[in-house]
Motif scaffolding. Sequence first.
Motif, mmCIF file in Angstrom:
data_model
loop_
_atom_site.group_PDB
_atom_site.id
_atom_site.type_symbol
_atom_site.label_atom_id
_atom_site.label_comp_id
_atom_site.label_asym_id
_atom_site.label_seq_id
_atom_site.Cartn_x
_atom_site.Cartn_y
_atom_site.Cartn_z
ATOM 1 N N TYR A 1 0.850 -1.198 0.000
ATOM 2 C CA TYR A 1 0.000 0.000 0.000
ATOM 3 C C TYR A 1 0.886 1.249 0.000
ATOM 4 C CZ TYR A 1 -3.227 -3.614 1.531
ATOM 5 O OH TYR A 1 -3.952 -4.769 1.617
ATOM 6 N N GLN A 2 0.817 1.995 -1.093
ATOM 7 C CA GLN A 2 1.645 3.186 -1.235
ATOM 8 C C GLN A 2 0.962 4.448 -0.722
ATOM 9 O OE1 GLN A 2 4.875 3.059 -2.510
ATOM 10 N NE2 GLN A 2 4.524 0.846 -2.332
ATOM 11 N N SER A 3 -0.331 4.370 -0.493
ATOM 12 C CA SER A 3 -1.077 5.550 -0.084
ATOM 13 C C SER A 3 -2.277 5.137 0.758
ATOM 14 C CB SER A 3 -1.579 6.319 -1.310
ATOM 15 O OG SER A 3 -2.553 5.549 -2.009
ATOM 16 N N TRP A 4 -2.885 6.142 1.412
ATOM 17 C CA TRP A 4 -4.102 5.890 2.169
ATOM 18 C C TRP A 4 -5.216 5.390 1.257
ATOM 19 C CZ3 TRP A 4 -6.702 4.823 6.321
ATOM 20 C CH2 TRP A 4 -8.082 5.046 6.352
ATOM 21 N N ASP A 5 -5.333 5.962 0.078
ATOM 22 C CA ASP A 5 -6.395 5.542 -0.842
ATOM 23 C C ASP A 5 -6.286 4.065 -1.173
ATOM 24 O OD1 ASP A 5 -7.497 8.056 -0.906
ATOM 25 O OD2 ASP A 5 -6.497 8.666 -2.766
ATOM 26 N N GLU A 6 -5.072 3.573 -1.370
ATOM 27 C CA GLU A 6 -4.876 2.149 -1.678
ATOM 28 C C GLU A 6 -5.229 1.275 -0.480
ATOM 29 O OE1 GLU A 6 -1.005 1.350 -3.202
ATOM 30 O OE2 GLU A 6 -1.231 2.671 -4.938
ATOM 31 N N LEU A 7 -4.803 1.693 0.712
ATOM 32 C CA LEU A 7 -5.121 0.921 1.915
ATOM 33 C C LEU A 7 -6.624 0.898 2.148
ATOM 34 C CD1 LEU A 7 -3.973 -0.502 4.538
ATOM 35 C CD2 LEU A 7 -4.267 1.720 5.645
ATOM 36 N N TYR A 8 -7.280 2.043 1.996
ATOM 37 C CA TYR A 8 -8.706 2.111 2.267
ATOM 38 C C TYR A 8 -9.516 1.345 1.226
ATOM 39 C CZ TYR A 8 -13.277 3.967 3.484
ATOM 40 O OH TYR A 8 -14.595 4.071 3.863
ATOM 41 N N ALA A 9 -9.052 1.342 -0.009
ATOM 42 C CA ALA A 9 -9.738 0.564 -1.045
ATOM 43 C C ALA A 9 -9.715 -0.923 -0.702
ATOM 44 C CB ALA A 9 -9.089 0.818 -2.410
ATOM 45 N N ALA A 10 -8.548 -1.391 -0.228
ATOM 46 C CA ALA A 10 -8.441 -2.796 0.173
ATOM 47 C C ALA A 10 -9.318 -3.071 1.394
ATOM 48 C CB ALA A 10 -6.985 -3.143 0.466
ATOM 49 N N TYR A 11 -9.380 -2.117 2.288
ATOM 50 C CA TYR A 11 -10.209 -2.258 3.483
ATOM 51 C C TYR A 11 -11.690 -2.346 3.109
ATOM 52 C CZ TYR A 11 -12.512 -1.070 7.878
ATOM 53 O OH TYR A 11 -13.331 -1.079 8.975
ATOM 54 N N GLN A 12 -12.118 -1.492 2.192
ATOM 55 C CA GLN A 12 -13.519 -1.521 1.773
ATOM 56 C C GLN A 12 -13.894 -2.854 1.152
ATOM 57 O OE1 GLN A 12 -13.327 2.237 -0.587
ATOM 58 N NE2 GLN A 12 -15.203 2.783 0.523
ATOM 59 N N GLU A 13 -12.951 -3.439 0.437
ATOM 60 C CA GLU A 13 -13.216 -4.726 -0.207
ATOM 61 C C GLU A 13 -13.282 -5.856 0.804
ATOM 62 O OE1 GLU A 13 -11.124 -7.626 -3.557
ATOM 63 O OE2 GLU A 13 -10.675 -5.470 -3.538
ATOM 64 N N ASN A 14 -12.427 -5.795 1.820
ATOM 65 C CA ASN A 14 -12.381 -6.873 2.808
ATOM 66 C C ASN A 14 -11.852 -6.314 4.132
ATOM 67 O OD1 ASN A 14 -12.217 -9.239 4.263
ATOM 68 N ND2 ASN A 14 -10.397 -10.003 3.193
ATOM 69 N N PRO A 15 -12.721 -5.723 4.966
ATOM 70 C CA PRO A 15 -12.266 -5.111 6.211
ATOM 71 C C PRO A 15 -11.485 -6.066 7.117
ATOM 72 C CG PRO A 15 -14.522 -4.472 5.755
ATOM 73 C CD PRO A 15 -14.163 -5.537 4.760
ATOM 74 N N GLY A 16 -11.919 -7.288 7.196
ATOM 75 C CA GLY A 16 -11.241 -8.249 8.064
ATOM 76 C C GLY A 16 -9.861 -8.639 7.580
ATOM 77 N N GLY A 17 -9.598 -8.419 6.298
ATOM 78 C CA GLY A 17 -8.300 -8.782 5.739
ATOM 79 C C GLY A 17 -7.264 -7.687 5.831
ATOM 80 N N VAL A 18 -7.665 -6.521 6.336
ATOM 81 C CA VAL A 18 -6.741 -5.383 6.460
ATOM 82 C C VAL A 18 -6.689 -5.002 7.935
ATOM 83 C CG1 VAL A 18 -6.176 -3.051 5.681
ATOM 84 C CG2 VAL A 18 -7.348 -4.628 4.139
ATOM 85 N N ALA A 19 -5.968 -5.797 8.710
ATOM 86 C CA ALA A 19 -5.884 -5.577 10.148
ATOM 87 C C ALA A 19 -5.048 -4.341 10.455
ATOM 88 C CB ALA A 19 -5.273 -6.799 10.829
ATOM 89 N N ILE A 20 -5.496 -3.595 11.452
ATOM 90 C CA ILE A 20 -4.754 -2.422 11.926
ATOM 91 C C ILE A 20 -4.379 -2.656 13.375
ATOM 92 C CG2 ILE A 20 -4.857 0.055 12.373
ATOM 93 C CD1 ILE A 20 -6.767 0.296 10.032
ATOM 94 N N GLY A 21 -3.115 -2.496 13.679
ATOM 95 C CA GLY A 21 -2.633 -2.767 15.018
ATOM 96 C C GLY A 21 -2.280 -1.507 15.775
ATOM 97 N N GLY A 22 -2.051 -1.676 17.080
ATOM 98 C CA GLY A 22 -1.628 -0.572 17.930
ATOM 99 C C GLY A 22 -0.928 -1.100 19.155
ATOM 100 N N GLY A 23 -0.151 -0.239 19.790
ATOM 101 C CA GLY A 23 0.615 -0.659 20.951
ATOM 102 C C GLY A 23 -0.154 -0.564 22.251
ATOM 103 N N SER A 24 -1.445 -0.822 22.210
ATOM 104 C CA SER A 24 -2.260 -0.770 23.417
ATOM 105 C C SER A 24 -3.518 -1.607 23.222
ATOM 106 C CB SER A 24 -2.619 0.683 23.766
ATOM 107 O OG SER A 24 -3.149 1.357 22.661
#
Length: 327
Positions: free
Chosen positions: A138-161
């Motif tokens: 993913y080179q940009s937010w638009d690319e990441l969000y497009a993948a997320y829209q297609e499959n939210p469960g397949g684009v995990a977002i992590g955090g240190g908490s």
Amino acid sequence: MKLSKISAFALAAMISFGPGAVTAQEREQVMDKVHFLIPGGAGGGWDGTARGVGEALVNSGLVETVTFENMSGAGGGKALNYIVENAQSNEGTLMVHSTPIIVRALNKTVNMGYRDVTPVAGVIGDYAAIVVGKDSPYQSWDELYAAYQENPGGVAIGGGSSPGSMDHLVPAAIMQAAGSDPLDMRYVAYDAGGKAMAGLLSGEIAALSTGLSEAIALSDAGEVRILGVTAPERVDAAPDAPTFTELGVDMEFINWRGFFAAPGLSDEKRAQYADLLKEMTTTEAWATVRDRNGWIDIYNAGDDFTNYLAAQEADMEKLMKDMGFIQ
């Protein structure tokens, strides 16, 4: 959705630094020693804030020696319980904390909150950022969000908490502002920023939700690309990182970070700590640390700080209920 309206406080192992680090500013020393308690592991926002403040205190000549203690666990609850249960022996300790001291009490991740300790002062504001690993497709937010829209469960977002924390709430709010159901987002929790970064680089998660200061350090090291920042305009320390507003997502947010002392601390000692931190924010040593990390000055102390925390608690409770994180 401008989360800054509820939290833009700015907008209204041990390591020690010894006396050899003092510069030629020749400021009058205020204290011999300050011990910083950090509720998370190395590499996170609390860690960077405490160590940056300690660096500025010593390099400005205000404190002779500072020490640091990382005590991660229970979403910050381990350190919080420790400073409360050992109040008498912790008079010389300042615990760094931030918005999660409110959020985690609301979602019952911890069994204590800011009322159980002594609020001293808010010092900095740090914007949030979404980053991907250097080898991410993913080179940009638009690319990441497009993948997320297609499959939210397949684009995990992590955090240190922990789940329901700021690292979780911020990307969920971004997804909501972008037009998606925030509850569809798959959040992966790590116990510290360093572990979350390892998860990103190993491919366990597609993106990382973190503070801008950590994102800048990782970007400068060539480890990540910053896809978006929750600032109202681009930040000088990360001029190539777009804001979410630029990207068409109406979302702004700033997380305060400040310091708390043990319960029962005298008013005199509380004022001494607050004055120390206020004096620090006027020094060149602090300006160096602040600008390097892309932080915003938000100094607010004593009762003003406590009153702000109470107001933010009410706002965060409403937000978390609206988003389904608490009942």
